[in-house]
Motif scaffolding. Structure first.
Motif, PDB file in Angstrom:
ATOM      1  N   PRO A   1       2.752  -4.862 -10.369  1.00  0.00           N
ATOM      2  CA  PRO A   1       2.143  -3.547  -9.660  1.00  0.00           C
ATOM      3  C   PRO A   1       2.680  -2.442  -9.936  1.00  0.00           C
ATOM      4  O   PRO A   1       2.068  -1.543  -9.974  1.00  0.00           O
ATOM      5  CB  PRO A   1       2.378  -4.228  -8.169  1.00  0.00           C
ATOM      6  CG  PRO A   1       2.599  -5.544  -8.036  1.00  0.00           C
ATOM      7  CD  PRO A   1       3.310  -5.859  -9.366  1.00  0.00           C
ATOM      8  N   GLU A   2       3.999  -2.445 -10.177  1.00  0.00           N
ATOM      9  CA  GLU A   2       4.817  -1.053 -10.548  1.00  0.00           C
ATOM     10  C   GLU A   2       4.319  -0.417 -11.853  1.00  0.00           C
ATOM     11  O   GLU A   2       4.196   0.615 -12.029  1.00  0.00           O
ATOM     12  CB  GLU A   2       6.201  -1.538 -10.811  1.00  0.00           C
ATOM     13  CG  GLU A   2       7.233  -0.220 -10.606  1.00  0.00           C
ATOM     14  CD  GLU A   2       8.329  -0.464 -10.611  1.00  0.00           C
ATOM     15  OE1 GLU A   2       9.396   0.709 -10.910  1.00  0.00           O
ATOM     16  OE2 GLU A   2       8.816  -1.317 -10.248  1.00  0.00           O
ATOM     17  N   MET A   3       3.919  -1.527 -13.025  1.00  0.00           N
ATOM     18  CA  MET A   3       3.264  -0.893 -13.947  1.00  0.00           C
ATOM     19  C   MET A   3       1.716  -0.282 -13.850  1.00  0.00           C
ATOM     20  O   MET A   3       1.346   0.544 -14.724  1.00  0.00           O
ATOM     21  CB  MET A   3       3.088  -2.161 -15.007  1.00  0.00           C
ATOM     22  CG  MET A   3       4.248  -2.199 -15.929  1.00  0.00           C
ATOM     23  SD  MET A   3       4.098  -3.706 -17.263  1.00  0.00           S
ATOM     24  CE  MET A   3       4.033  -4.952 -16.391  1.00  0.00           C
ATOM     25  N   LEU A   4       1.100  -0.739 -12.605  1.00  0.00           N
ATOM     26  CA  LEU A   4       0.192  -0.126 -12.487  1.00  0.00           C
ATOM     27  C   LEU A   4       0.291   1.159 -11.438  1.00  0.00           C
ATOM     28  O   LEU A   4      -0.902   1.610 -11.025  1.00  0.00           O
ATOM     29  CB  LEU A   4      -1.132  -1.050 -11.787  1.00  0.00           C
ATOM     30  CG  LEU A   4      -1.142  -2.417 -12.518  1.00  0.00           C
ATOM     31  CD1 LEU A   4      -2.110  -3.287 -12.059  1.00  0.00           C
ATOM     32  CD2 LEU A   4      -1.605  -1.951 -13.943  1.00  0.00           C
ATOM     33  N   GLY A   5       1.350   1.338 -11.009  1.00  0.00           N
ATOM     34  CA  GLY A   5       1.616   2.438 -10.104  1.00  0.00           C
ATOM     35  C   GLY A   5       1.584   2.019  -8.671  1.00  0.00           C
ATOM     36  O   GLY A   5       1.453   2.814  -7.799  1.00  0.00           O
ATOM     37  N   LEU A   6       1.619   0.851  -8.495  1.00  0.00           N
ATOM     38  CA  LEU A   6       1.749   0.243  -7.197  1.00  0.00           C
ATOM     39  C   LEU A   6       2.785  -0.515  -6.756  1.00  0.00           C
ATOM     40  O   LEU A   6       3.845  -0.604  -7.396  1.00  0.00           O
ATOM     41  CB  LEU A   6       0.310  -0.681  -7.223  1.00  0.00           C
ATOM     42  CG  LEU A   6      -0.889   0.018  -7.660  1.00  0.00           C
ATOM     43  CD1 LEU A   6      -2.030  -1.385  -7.683  1.00  0.00           C
ATOM     44  CD2 LEU A   6      -1.616   0.778  -6.575  1.00  0.00           C
ATOM     45  N   GLN A   7       2.708  -1.028  -5.593  1.00  0.00           N
ATOM     46  CA  GLN A   7       3.713  -1.891  -5.225  1.00  0.00           C
ATOM     47  C   GLN A   7       3.203  -3.314  -4.803  1.00  0.00           C
ATOM     48  O   GLN A   7       2.029  -3.404  -4.180  1.00  0.00           O
ATOM     49  CB  GLN A   7       4.438  -1.405  -3.835  1.00  0.00           C
ATOM     50  CG  GLN A   7       5.337   0.031  -4.180  1.00  0.00           C
ATOM     51  CD  GLN A   7       6.352  -0.304  -5.103  1.00  0.00           C
ATOM     52  OE1 GLN A   7       7.157  -1.223  -5.415  1.00  0.00           O
ATOM     53  NE2 GLN A   7       6.536   0.729  -5.979  1.00  0.00           N
ATOM     54  N   ALA A   8       3.873  -4.397  -4.526  1.00  0.00           N
ATOM     55  CA  ALA A   8       3.721  -5.575  -4.498  1.00  0.00           C
ATOM     56  C   ALA A   8       2.978  -5.676  -2.979  1.00  0.00           C
ATOM     57  O   ALA A   8       2.105  -6.531  -2.881  1.00  0.00           O
ATOM     58  CB  ALA A   8       4.563  -6.926  -4.650  1.00  0.00           C
ATOM     59  N   GLU A   9       3.676  -5.120  -2.013  1.00  0.00           N
ATOM     60  CA  GLU A   9       3.331  -4.702  -0.952  1.00  0.00           C
ATOM     61  C   GLU A   9       2.023  -4.447  -0.604  1.00  0.00           C
ATOM     62  O   GLU A   9       1.225  -4.727   0.390  1.00  0.00           O
ATOM     63  CB  GLU A   9       4.331  -4.159  -0.053  1.00  0.00           C
ATOM     64  CG  GLU A   9       5.641  -4.673   0.115  1.00  0.00           C
ATOM     65  CD  GLU A   9       6.543  -4.519  -1.175  1.00  0.00           C
ATOM     66  OE1 GLU A   9       6.133  -3.710  -2.059  1.00  0.00           O
ATOM     67  OE2 GLU A   9       7.670  -5.172  -1.346  1.00  0.00           O
ATOM     68  N   ASP A  10       1.445  -3.711  -1.595  1.00  0.00           N
ATOM     69  CA  ASP A  10      -0.034  -3.229  -1.476  1.00  0.00           C
ATOM     70  C   ASP A  10      -0.895  -4.343  -1.483  1.00  0.00           C
ATOM     71  O   ASP A  10      -2.052  -4.024  -0.881  1.00  0.00           O
ATOM     72  CB  ASP A  10      -0.298  -2.185  -2.605  1.00  0.00           C
ATOM     73  CG  ASP A  10       0.585  -0.959  -2.587  1.00  0.00           C
ATOM     74  OD1 ASP A  10       1.194  -0.448  -1.362  1.00  0.00           O
ATOM     75  OD2 ASP A  10       0.790  -0.527  -3.499  1.00  0.00           O
ATOM     76  N   PHE A  11      -0.558  -5.573  -2.013  1.00  0.00           N
ATOM     77  CA  PHE A  11      -1.534  -6.531  -2.067  1.00  0.00           C
ATOM     78  C   PHE A  11      -1.440  -7.488  -0.681  1.00  0.00           C
ATOM     79  O   PHE A  11      -2.134  -8.514  -0.696  1.00  0.00           O
ATOM     80  CB  PHE A  11      -1.409  -7.261  -3.284  1.00  0.00           C
ATOM     81  CG  PHE A  11      -1.601  -6.443  -4.580  1.00  0.00           C
ATOM     82  CD1 PHE A  11      -2.980  -6.353  -5.043  1.00  0.00           C
ATOM     83  CD2 PHE A  11      -0.544  -5.866  -5.137  1.00  0.00           C
ATOM     84  CE1 PHE A  11      -3.188  -5.551  -5.934  1.00  0.00           C
ATOM     85  CE2 PHE A  11      -0.796  -5.094  -6.391  1.00  0.00           C
ATOM     86  CZ  PHE A  11      -2.080  -5.086  -6.780  1.00  0.00           C
ATOM     87  N   GLY A  12      -0.472  -7.406   0.030  1.00  0.00           N
ATOM     88  CA  GLY A  12      -0.224  -8.437   1.157  1.00  0.00           C
ATOM     89  C   GLY A  12       0.127  -9.696   0.782  1.00  0.00           C
ATOM     90  O   GLY A  12       0.643  -9.745  -0.221  1.00  0.00           O
ATOM     91  N   SER A  13      -0.149 -10.736   1.757  1.00  0.00           N
ATOM     92  CA  SER A  13       0.220 -11.925   1.573  1.00  0.00           C
ATOM     93  C   SER A  13      -0.535 -12.560   0.323  1.00  0.00           C
ATOM     94  O   SER A  13      -0.076 -13.507  -0.304  1.00  0.00           O
ATOM     95  CB  SER A  13       0.020 -12.505   2.549  1.00  0.00           C
ATOM     96  OG  SER A  13      -1.433 -12.660   3.125  1.00  0.00           O
ATOM     97  N   GLU A  14      -1.444 -11.972  -0.253  1.00  0.00           N
ATOM     98  CA  GLU A  14      -2.421 -12.542  -1.147  1.00  0.00           C
ATOM     99  C   GLU A  14      -1.619 -12.574  -2.846  1.00  0.00           C
ATOM    100  O   GLU A  14      -1.779 -13.289  -3.165  1.00  0.00           O
ATOM    101  CB  GLU A  14      -3.709 -11.893  -1.492  1.00  0.00           C
ATOM    102  CG  GLU A  14      -4.699 -12.388  -0.245  1.00  0.00           C
ATOM    103  CD  GLU A  14      -5.082 -13.726  -0.861  1.00  0.00           C
ATOM    104  OE1 GLU A  14      -5.714 -14.087  -1.733  1.00  0.00           O
ATOM    105  OE2 GLU A  14      -4.617 -14.584   0.116  1.00  0.00           O
ATOM    106  N   TRP A  15      -0.643 -11.534  -2.496  1.00  0.00           N
ATOM    107  CA  TRP A  15       0.303 -11.392  -3.774  1.00  0.00           C
ATOM    108  C   TRP A  15       1.163 -12.408  -4.025  1.00  0.00           C
ATOM    109  O   TRP A  15       1.242 -13.197  -5.008  1.00  0.00           O
ATOM    110  CB  TRP A  15       1.159 -10.114  -3.700  1.00  0.00           C
ATOM    111  CG  TRP A  15       1.824  -9.925  -5.327  1.00  0.00           C
ATOM    112  CD1 TRP A  15       3.210 -10.166  -5.009  1.00  0.00           C
ATOM    113  CD2 TRP A  15       1.398  -9.526  -6.279  1.00  0.00           C
ATOM    114  NE1 TRP A  15       3.579  -9.849  -6.519  1.00  0.00           N
ATOM    115  CE2 TRP A  15       2.438  -9.495  -7.153  1.00  0.00           C
ATOM    116  CE3 TRP A  15      -0.092  -9.300  -6.731  1.00  0.00           C
ATOM    117  CZ2 TRP A  15       2.469  -9.152  -8.455  1.00  0.00           C
ATOM    118  CZ3 TRP A  15      -0.058  -9.045  -7.892  1.00  0.00           C
ATOM    119  CH2 TRP A  15       1.072  -9.121  -8.947  1.00  0.00           C
ATOM    120  N   THR A  16       1.729 -13.235  -2.933  1.00  0.00           N
ATOM    121  CA  THR A  16       2.510 -14.274  -3.053  1.00  0.00           C
ATOM    122  C   THR A  16       1.804 -15.553  -3.544  1.00  0.00           C
ATOM    123  O   THR A  16       2.241 -16.263  -4.286  1.00  0.00           O
ATOM    124  CB  THR A  16       3.149 -14.550  -1.513  1.00  0.00           C
ATOM    125  OG1 THR A  16       4.157 -13.295  -1.246  1.00  0.00           O
ATOM    126  CG2 THR A  16       4.005 -15.883  -1.775  1.00  0.00           C
TER     127      THR A  16
END
Length: 277
Positions: A55-70
């Protein structure tokens, strides 16, 4: 655009794309044993830790995706999937001499202890404590003019004797960003040649950071080993056959990482609307 260097602590372990041609392929049972005795199976498992950089490469954070990221990363970076990919590639590229040479060393008393230490380090997510500990060790060794620093540097050169870590990191980023653009996850305002040129412009800084990160990681990982043991390991890694083994294992690890990042980019299209990059 933010070009990410968070791969660095994860990738200290390759040429992406072409693999060496060998006359005889090792059978799968021997390769399974090889992965375990060398600790390469754990190194593969640790690839999932690098997913946090996506996500950081896209200018975002993993937290931005919520539990679905895990859930998503657990599926894309499934250990069994990466394990099978490694076996498939190694089964076509690793010959008996390489397999036997590496397995013999890592089955020794020193080799077994090294694998335990390396496995623990692979699965420990990079944090300030780990980094600071490694840096403190390096500073102390430097003050003492200890030859151990030279051993560690030689060790890192030997384990990436092809010298392609920088190129591999850039390739992974290109493949991920292009896949993300193709999936509509981002609106990439660069053509692939321009993206590669942008990454190449930062190569000297990245090389320096890779070298320093590798040294810090090695100082931390092998802190419980004596200077004599570190030197013995360094010499083992400098053996021509072991260098071939590491070049191949690095190639496999980076190719799997690039493949999984491409898969992650395609899967992300259902999680995040398009972003400008």
């Amino acid at each position: 655009m933010k070009i990410l260097r968070a791969f660095i602590p994860v990738l200290m372990t390759i040429s992406v794309g072409l693999f060496p041609t060998v006359s005889a392929a090792a059978d799968r049972a021997k390769l399974e044993a090889f992965l375990e005795v060398t600790g390469f199976d754990v190194a593969l498992e640790s690839i999932r830790l690098s997913a946090s950089t996506a996500p950081e490469m896209l200018g975002l954070q993993a937290e931005d995706f919520g539990s679905e990221w895990t859930r998503l990363t657990k599926d894309v970076f499934a250990t069994e999937k990466m394990h099978d990919m490694a076996l498939d590639i190694l089964g076509k590229t690793m010959d008996e001499e390489m397999l036997s040479h590496a397995a013999e060393f890592y089955a020794s008393d020193l080799g077994k202890r090294l694998v335990v230490a390396e496995n623990a380090s692979h699965l420990k997510e990079e944090d300030d404590v780990k980094t600071e500990s490694g840096e403190s060790i390096i500073a102390a060794l430097d003050r003492m003019k200890s030859p151990r620093l030279d051993y560690l540097r030689r060790m890192n050169v030997a384990s990436d004797s092809a010298g392609v870590s920088v190129r591999a990191i850039q390739e992974i980023q290109v493949r991920f960003l292009m896949a993300a653009a193709g999936a509509g996850v981002i609106d990439l305002q660069l053509e692939e040649p321009d993206l590669r040129e942008l990454l190449a412009s930062d190569v000297d800084v990245l090389k320096e950071e890779l070298a320093q990160g590798a040294l810090t990681g090695a100082a931390y990982t092998y802190q419980s080993f004596s200077d004599e043991e570190v030197l013995s390991y360094t010499k083992a890694l400098e053996h021509p056959v072991m260098r071939q083994v590491y070049d191949l294992m690095n190639a496999v690890q980076y190719e799997i990482m690039a493949n999984r990042f491409e898969a992650l980019a395609r899967a992300m299209q259902d999680l995040q609307p398009s972003q400008d990059l």
